[in-house]
Design a protein around this motif. Sequence first.
Motif, PDB file in Angstrom:
ATOM      1  N   THR A 257       0.735  -1.215   0.186  1.00  0.00           N
ATOM      2  CA  THR A 257      -0.175  -0.016   0.020  1.00  0.00           C
ATOM      3  C   THR A 257       0.947   1.281  -0.080  1.00  0.00           C
ATOM      4  OG1 THR A 257      -1.772  -0.850   1.050  1.00  0.00           O
ATOM      5  CG2 THR A 257      -1.703   1.356   1.279  1.00  0.00           C
ATOM      6  N   LEU A 258       1.886   1.337   0.750  1.00  0.00           N
ATOM      7  CA  LEU A 258       2.668   2.426   0.833  1.00  0.00           C
ATOM      8  C   LEU A 258       3.434   2.665  -0.226  1.00  0.00           C
ATOM      9  CD1 LEU A 258       4.246   4.614   2.669  1.00  0.00           C
ATOM     10  CD2 LEU A 258       5.750   2.990   3.358  1.00  0.00           C
ATOM     11  N   GLY A 259       3.936   1.619  -0.977  1.00  0.00           N
ATOM     12  CA  GLY A 259       4.578   1.636  -2.314  1.00  0.00           C
ATOM     13  C   GLY A 259       3.592   2.136  -3.414  1.00  0.00           C
ATOM     14  N   ARG A 265       0.503   7.093 -10.049  1.00  0.00           N
ATOM     15  CA  ARG A 265       0.260   8.206 -10.976  1.00  0.00           C
ATOM     16  C   ARG A 265      -1.273   8.927 -11.086  1.00  0.00           C
ATOM     17  NH1 ARG A 265       5.244   8.171  -9.683  1.00  0.00           N
ATOM     18  NH2 ARG A 265       6.796   9.487 -11.386  1.00  0.00           N
ATOM     19  N   LYS A 266      -2.071   7.929 -10.407  1.00  0.00           N
ATOM     20  CA  LYS A 266      -3.433   8.125 -10.649  1.00  0.00           C
ATOM     21  C   LYS A 266      -4.097   7.532  -9.214  1.00  0.00           C
ATOM     22  CE  LYS A 266      -6.188   6.122 -13.691  1.00  0.00           C
ATOM     23  NZ  LYS A 266      -6.989   5.953 -14.948  1.00  0.00           N
ATOM     24  N   LEU A 267      -5.068   7.915  -8.493  1.00  0.00           N
ATOM     25  CA  LEU A 267      -5.577   7.597  -7.448  1.00  0.00           C
ATOM     26  C   LEU A 267      -7.039   7.855  -7.444  1.00  0.00           C
ATOM     27  CD1 LEU A 267      -3.061   8.240  -4.750  1.00  0.00           C
ATOM     28  CD2 LEU A 267      -3.443   5.984  -5.561  1.00  0.00           C
ATOM     29  N   GLU A 268      -7.881   6.893  -7.825  1.00  0.00           N
ATOM     30  CA  GLU A 268      -9.153   7.421  -7.740  1.00  0.00           C
ATOM     31  C   GLU A 268      -9.785   7.374  -6.368  1.00  0.00           C
ATOM     32  OE1 GLU A 268     -10.900   7.942 -10.445  1.00  0.00           O
ATOM     33  OE2 GLU A 268      -9.633   7.201 -12.038  1.00  0.00           O
ATOM     34  N   SER A 269     -10.866   8.067  -5.982  1.00  0.00           N
ATOM     35  CA  SER A 269     -11.334   8.416  -4.585  1.00  0.00           C
ATOM     36  C   SER A 269     -11.518   6.977  -3.860  1.00  0.00           C
ATOM     37  CB  SER A 269     -12.745   9.058  -4.839  1.00  0.00           C
ATOM     38  OG  SER A 269     -12.582  10.325  -5.525  1.00  0.00           O
ATOM     39  N   ASP A 270     -12.338   6.294  -4.252  1.00  0.00           N
ATOM     40  CA  ASP A 270     -12.576   4.825  -3.473  1.00  0.00           C
ATOM     41  C   ASP A 270     -11.378   3.842  -3.263  1.00  0.00           C
ATOM     42  OD1 ASP A 270     -15.071   5.547  -3.766  1.00  0.00           O
ATOM     43  OD2 ASP A 270     -15.993   3.929  -4.869  1.00  0.00           O
ATOM     44  N   GLU A 271     -10.470   3.948  -4.280  1.00  0.00           N
ATOM     45  CA  GLU A 271      -9.117   3.198  -4.086  1.00  0.00           C
ATOM     46  C   GLU A 271      -8.424   4.087  -3.199  1.00  0.00           C
ATOM     47  OE1 GLU A 271      -5.093   1.870  -6.509  1.00  0.00           O
ATOM     48  OE2 GLU A 271      -6.446   3.611  -7.283  1.00  0.00           O
ATOM     49  N   PHE A 272      -8.361   5.381  -2.967  1.00  0.00           N
ATOM     50  CA  PHE A 272      -7.546   6.185  -2.274  1.00  0.00           C
ATOM     51  C   PHE A 272      -8.053   6.090  -0.637  1.00  0.00           C
ATOM     52  CE2 PHE A 272      -7.171  10.562  -0.304  1.00  0.00           C
ATOM     53  CZ  PHE A 272      -5.638  10.520  -0.143  1.00  0.00           C
ATOM     54  N   PHE A 273      -9.268   6.025  -0.503  1.00  0.00           N
ATOM     55  CA  PHE A 273      -9.549   5.772   1.066  1.00  0.00           C
ATOM     56  C   PHE A 273      -9.479   4.177   1.417  1.00  0.00           C
ATOM     57  CE2 PHE A 273     -11.939   9.802   0.477  1.00  0.00           C
ATOM     58  CZ  PHE A 273     -12.033  10.158   1.986  1.00  0.00           C
ATOM     59  N   SER A 274      -9.519   3.435   0.438  1.00  0.00           N
ATOM     60  CA  SER A 274      -9.073   2.173   1.018  1.00  0.00           C
ATOM     61  C   SER A 274      -7.430   1.826   1.226  1.00  0.00           C
ATOM     62  CB  SER A 274      -9.496   0.967  -0.263  1.00  0.00           C
ATOM     63  OG  SER A 274     -10.980   0.931  -0.222  1.00  0.00           O
ATOM     64  N   LEU A 275      -6.923   2.787   0.409  1.00  0.00           N
ATOM     65  CA  LEU A 275      -5.309   2.530   0.640  1.00  0.00           C
ATOM     66  C   LEU A 275      -5.078   3.405   1.821  1.00  0.00           C
ATOM     67  CD1 LEU A 275      -3.859   3.219  -2.990  1.00  0.00           C
ATOM     68  CD2 LEU A 275      -3.914   1.047  -1.803  1.00  0.00           C
TER      69      LEU A 275
END
Length: 334
Positions: A257-259, A265-275
């Motif tokens: 996750t940290l990596g 280069r792109k972080l969608e909203s849902d993915e971002f909150f999960s990460l």
Amino acid sequence: MSIWYQGEGNSSDVVLYSRIRLARNLADSPFPSRMSDDIRKNVTKKIYATVKSSPLANEYDVINLSELSNAEAASYMEKQFISRKLLRNKGKSSFILSKSEDVSVMLCEEDHIKINAFSAGQNLKDAYEKANALDDLFINSFKLAYSEKLGFLTSSPENIGTGMKASYVLHLPALSREGAIYRITSMVSRLGLVLSEMYKNGLGDIYVLSNSVTLGISEKSAIENLSSICDRIVNQEREAREALKDNFDLEDKIYRTLGILKSARKLESDEFFSLLSSLRLGVALGYLDIDYKTIGDFMHNLMNASIMAYAKKELDETTCAKIRAQIVRDKLNK
């Protein structure tokens, strides 16, 4: 000036923040749903003028939503300062915000006055003291809608009494992983409390614990009851986390996750909150040397509308995702 969501408080490993909401109404005016535009303007001016002529004047600014872009207005909703209902009435709505962004007052939304006060971590007492300072001002300045038998009168019958909703916002990744959320939700409901997902489908493993009883109970008792149950949930989450410390697959996932966050280069909203949920768990387990301030800053300032407000222009989802990823990369790779 210190911003509350960039701080840490009691039990910050589990409790993101505490929130107090107080609903009040002027006795001589109809509820906002029955107001004409002229009455709404007069009531709004009267409430704001009371704050600006008080010792608290230098601590607050009034924000007229009609003067903001759609993105700027929506960013305030993302940050919990205003409701979706106030945002829908953007053309004729305003609110008061403290300079440290820890107190907001919605004007003529569902009720004439709705105070929202925030504190980092598990500290409802501090949030209540902030809200109560303004509440005392309004009580001393106006004749509020109040019944000796029922308490404060509100537009929604479920808020009559104290007119207070106290909440803890909790990060519960270990209990979610165990599938224990339903059991806890059932348990707290029998005690007159509610545990609900903050975001759809439990995104980010963030839950809100709040009181549901406002009639026949004092504000102090409501806060004490809620805090007692919060203590139990915090302990359960910590115990569940302890059981995960030797889970190699989880440790691997957290470092991956940290990596991703450091290189995406792109972080969608849902993915971002999960990460972010995995990142925060990694910090709590001692794997990662990142402070909660950084994660809190990400959560509050990197949703779509906030990114557009910062950019001062409308952006599509993909562009927001690219900007979000760049900001996160820059911050984590320092």
